[in-house]
Design an enzyme around this catalytic site. Structure first.
Site, mmCIF file in Angstrom:
data_model
loop_
_atom_site.group_PDB
_atom_site.id
_atom_site.type_symbol
_atom_site.label_atom_id
_atom_site.label_comp_id
_atom_site.label_asym_id
_atom_site.label_seq_id
_atom_site.Cartn_x
_atom_site.Cartn_y
_atom_site.Cartn_z
ATOM 1 N N HIS A 98 -1.046 -38.963 -3.102
ATOM 2 C CA HIS A 98 -0.668 -40.370 -3.304
ATOM 3 C C HIS A 98 -1.917 -41.230 -3.292
ATOM 4 C CE1 HIS A 98 -1.345 -42.079 0.789
ATOM 5 N NE2 HIS A 98 -1.144 -40.827 1.175
ATOM 6 N N CYS A 99 -1.825 -42.408 -3.909
ATOM 7 C CA CYS A 99 -2.895 -43.395 -3.839
ATOM 8 C C CYS A 99 -2.359 -44.583 -3.049
ATOM 9 C CB CYS A 99 -3.360 -43.797 -5.235
ATOM 10 S SG CYS A 99 -2.057 -44.452 -6.297
ATOM 11 N N ALA A 100 -2.886 -45.766 -3.263
ATOM 12 C CA ALA A 100 -2.486 -46.916 -2.447
ATOM 13 C C ALA A 100 -1.048 -47.339 -2.693
ATOM 14 C CB ALA A 100 -3.420 -48.093 -2.728
#
Length: 482
Positions: free
Chosen positions: A25-27
């Protein structure tokens, strides 16, 4: 919020644990590499309140959840599936193996150039600051700041030195990144880049003049005359040379005894690759790179605003396919030779497209009655205006279709305007409202007008298209009732 339940629902909607090949996942987004995206229950995902949008790009299926939520859902997915937590690089690597050859090629270019963009952006913005000092007529009629204030001349000269460094030594940056991407030693790639811009070589920027004056220096080796010319500001030569270096290094390591590996492998890799580069790879790819860049510039200058409009139409579809990453190599070449090309025309057109996508999403806020769509459109619209368009395109505009059509028309009109007025950038950056600082000083006003055109035309067309769509739906309902 019950993150465990949300994670279970998402897992079922994407086809279960067996369909997950890799995930991270990213932000704001879950980033998934799936075995088969046909197994996704898209309607179920769209109906989830927690899901703000979805899209597929570069072999990854991404689910927009939002800051503070995505990490909690991801943690529950890891606990449910037992899949080990992975880095974004691991997932990128898994995603890069998917897709057709063209998609994989574009992904490769993205992997090489995206890491060095900060250096190019910084250098380009410094070039923009230098232009503020030296541009004639920007603040004073028929004069520049340093003409009126001579004591600023050394400041401008210092900034110019800072701005040139990344482009003069561009092969070092690309050599490091490309060798790493191709599976070789990144530091050997950087060393190869250093060799290609060594001060003992004729500076690549003076190569054309040296040819005209028949003054190109050469090495005479084994009966060969090898041009002793540097590759400052080039892209294609070091890309191909780094690929050759990585393959030579890998091949040597397979046959080299372990006791001699650290000693002989780097030596043989560098000497063989450097020889091949100056004899064959460099001269051929320098010519190919010049032909490509000159061809694109010729098309831009010849087709004029019609070509600009066409590119304004096509840029968003390129983003959908991920092919826009291939423009980075061309833009880098244009910016590296800014004294010849004047800058990049691709960045301003990208900004017009991004502004249009954001405008369409913002218009949807006032058109739709769906509360979830309003929420997604507001966040995605602002993001797009700042240069990140995927949430707006995949979460709003493509779903409703008519905002996307309005956006590409708005982008085309604005792109035609800025192309007609020869609006160029001197840096890469955020292709949206912040992009003003990347534009040549004399083009800033036209760039701002272009953004206004893109926004206004798109909003008006989105509203008109929505009315037309509502009328079509109403007519269909009346026909069904009859």
């Amino acid at each position: 919020m019950n993150y465990r339940n949300e994670a279970e629902n998402i897992l079922e909607a994407i086809g279960g644990q067996e369909n997950i090949q890799a995930m991270t996942h990213c932000a704001t987004r879950l980033r998934l590499v799936l075995q088969d995206e046909e197994l996704i229950d898209q309607k179920r995902l769209d109906d989830m309140d927690i899901v703000k949008g979805t899209f597929s790009t570069a072999g990854q299926y991404q689910i927009i959840l939002g800051t503070g939520i995505v990490n909690n859902v991801y943690r529950e997915l890891v606990a449910i599936t037992g899949i080990e937590e992975m880095s974004k690089d691991d997932v990128k690597q898994a995603g890069s193996k998917k897709g057709n050859p063209l998609q994989r090629f574009v992904k490769m270019l993205s992997d090489i150039f995206v890491p060095i963009i900060p250096a190019i952006v910084a250098a380009g913005l410094l070039m923009g600051i230098h232009n503020v000092f030296t541009a004639t007529g920007l603040f004073i009629d028929d004069a520049s700041l340093i003409d009126v204030y001579p004591h600023l001349e050394d400041t401008a000269a210092m900034i110019n030195t800072f701005s040139n460094a990344a482009f003069v030594f561009l092969p070092i940056l690309i050599g490091f990144s490309a060798a790493k991407r191709f599976g070789g030693n990144a530091y050997l790639g950087a060393a190869l880049g250093m060799i290609m811009v060594h001060p003992d070589l004729l500076n690549g920027y003076g190569y054309g003049e040296a040819i005209v004056n028949n003054e190109v220096p050469v090495w005479n080796i084994l009966g060969l005359e090898i041009e002793r010319v540097g590759y400052q500001g080039t892209v294609l030569p070091v890309l191909v040379a780094s690929f050759v270096l990585a393959k030579i290094e890998i091949g040597i390591r397979k046959i080299m005894p372990a006791a001699l590996d650290n000693l002989l492998t780097p030596l043989l890799t560098i000497i063989l690759t450097s020889f091949i580069t100056f004899v064959a790879v460099g001269p051929f790819t320098r010519s190919a790179g010049d032909v490509l860049t000159n061809g694109i510039v010729w098309l831009y200058e010849t087709a004029g605003f019609v070509g600009g409009a066409l590119m304004g139409v096509l840029y968003a579809p390129f983003v959908i396919t991920g092919m826009h990453h291939s423009f980075i190599a061309v833009e880098t070449q244009l910016l590296a030779n800014v004294m010849v090309t004047g800058g990049s025309f691709i960045f301003p057109i990208a900004a017009m497209s991004n502004i249009a996508q954001g405008a369409a999403a913002i218009a949807v806020i006032f058109i739709t009655r769906n509360k979830k769509m309003k929420s997604v459109a507001s966040a995605a619209g602002i993001s797009s205006l700042l240069g990140i368009t995927e949430p707006a395109m995949f979460g709003v505009n493509l779903k409703l279709k008519y905002p996307f059509v309005a956006a590409i028309i708005g982008s085309a009109v604005a792109s035609a305007y800025i192309t007609f007025n020869q609006t160029l950038s001197v840096a890469l950056g955020a292709a949206g409202l912040p992009g003003i600082i990347s534009i040549r000083a004399e083009s800033i006003v036209h760039f701002i007008i272009g953004m206004a055109i893109s926004f206004t035309v798109t909003v008006i067309l989105t509203y008109l298209f929505s009315k037309r769509k509502k009328n079509q739906i109403a007519n269909q309902e009346e026909q069904q009732a009859a």
